[in-house]
Design an enzyme around this catalytic site. Sequence first.
Site, short mmCIF file in Angstrom:
data_model
loop_
_atom_site.label_atom_id
_atom_site.label_comp_id
_atom_site.label_asym_id
_atom_site.label_seq_id
_atom_site.Cartn_x
_atom_site.Cartn_y
_atom_site.Cartn_z
N GLU A 139 12.59 -25.73 2.88
CA GLU A 139 12.95 -24.36 3.21
C GLU A 139 12.50 -23.40 2.11
O GLU A 139 12.06 -22.28 2.39
CB GLU A 139 14.46 -24.25 3.43
N TRP A 180 8.88 -22.83 2.71
CA TRP A 180 8.65 -21.85 3.78
C TRP A 180 8.76 -20.43 3.21
O TRP A 180 7.95 -19.54 3.52
CB TRP A 180 9.68 -22.01 4.90
N TRP A 216 4.92 -5.12 25.65
CA TRP A 216 6.35 -5.16 25.42
C TRP A 216 7.07 -4.13 26.29
O TRP A 216 6.54 -3.05 26.56
CB TRP A 216 6.68 -4.89 23.95
N ASN A 231 20.81 -19.38 10.17
CA ASN A 231 19.38 -19.43 10.46
C ASN A 231 19.08 -19.93 11.88
O ASN A 231 18.17 -19.42 12.54
CB ASN A 231 18.66 -20.33 9.45
N TRP A 283 9.20 -7.50 19.03
CA TRP A 283 9.85 -8.18 17.92
C TRP A 283 10.14 -7.25 16.75
O TRP A 283 11.07 -7.47 15.96
CB TRP A 283 9.00 -9.35 17.43
N TRP A 291 10.64 -13.52 12.33
CA TRP A 291 10.51 -12.82 13.60
C TRP A 291 9.16 -13.10 14.26
O TRP A 291 9.08 -13.30 15.48
CB TRP A 291 10.71 -11.31 13.40
#
Length: 492
Positions: free
Chosen positions: A300, A303, A332, A367, A385, A408
Amino acid sequence: MSHLVWFRADLRLHDNPALHTACQQAVIDGSGVVACFLRPQDQWENHHWGENRARFTERCLLDLGHELAQLNISLICWDVGDFNQQIPALLSLSQQLSCQHIWANEEPELNERLRDQALINQAQKTGIQCHFYNDQTLLPMGQILKKDGTPYRVYGAFRKQALKELERFPVQTLPIPQSMSCITEASQQDKITVLQADAGSLNVVGVSAFQPKAYLDDPIQQRWPATEAQAFRLLDSFCQERICQYDPQRDFPGNAEGTSLLSPLMATGKLSVKSCWLSAQQVQLSQPQGAQSAGRWLDELLWREFYRHLLVLYPELSCCQPFKPERAQIPWRNAPDDLAKWQQGTTGFPLVDAAMRQLKETGWMHNRLRMLTAVFLSKYLLIDWREGERWFMQHLVDGDLASNNGGWQWAASTGTDSVPYFRLLSPYRQAERFDAQGAFIARFVPELASLPAKQRIQPKGYVKGYPVPMLDLREGKDRMMAAFKSASFSQT
């Protein structure tokens, strides 16, 4: 002569390269160190910082001021409006305090990097030298590249190369600097006193402008420790007591203790990523029963590392652009009523609503639920988004551009390593897997608390005070599939 240390997202003494190096140099040349924080409230607003993140940053500053005082370093804190005003403020401070060196740690965002380069250019004209250090990542930002010099676009390949680099250059942290000699020159002390008195609306850390009592009355602020000592206690507690269960427990939102709860401290720089890495790595190497879980948490952290490298290598990510250019054509929906239901946690899907209410009530979201709510907005509702990214930043106490944008775009299938657009997270299936008894739902959606577990997860029929589902999931998926396919065809 003094050295000026400019604090930004690095509000700590331990493992702070800019502060440590400035203090070392001050000892060598027999000078002093002064620190500053230039609060850009207008810029924070433009970057969608909400009250939770801004107030937590101020609390961390209060502690930093006290800690620096123990080193005989004054912290001057000014309100400056935006990034453009930070540059003349820094140059003015440097000239008034006879500082020929400005020391700071790098930031990955585009506006911040452009500002720093402008500072370097203007400072050179006045004979002031600027020194910047890598701080937010384990490895220098933007320098983990393929053999051909191009960036890694997939996490797995990036991770493999990053681990190789970390074997070659093991992580090391810097100690807290030694205490500086007290400033004895009356003229220098007088200058600092005047600056403290005339700094503007904020003045010096610790004065009433920070309204410390207001923090004590704020339940969100009460939840998160803001001192460096507390930060290390939380890190030690996680690594000594909970990290060995991180892998099996991290996906269950009802058990926040299954996560590290360190993200706000890392976002403000109260804890360095290197300190976190070394603590978890020690568990991985010394406790076989906890090695897998510790390794998962280290993943993590990588990331987080990956997303910061991407910000440097792909500046468009700081400009609200999708990582995959072809996804810019997705049609969208402009649906403000649907967006409002998502924001307020009144979608009629219990786990989604519980997550969104957790965000508003606590300034934080688990998360697993960040992924679920992001997929729900961008896929089932087909709402841009960027609306969700903005809402999260306005409410998260741990909000930062790199991780928020990366998460996102992953969920919306517009980013690197993103989930295939046709794979969705069902809010019912996610609840069955990770909140089987509906306990988390009952905590944040009390309208459903009296129902049996299965009814909390997916109510049958009308429930007084709770909305019916705002859409049919199958219809939402079909709409999304058509929209993504149309965007793909428009590129051929």
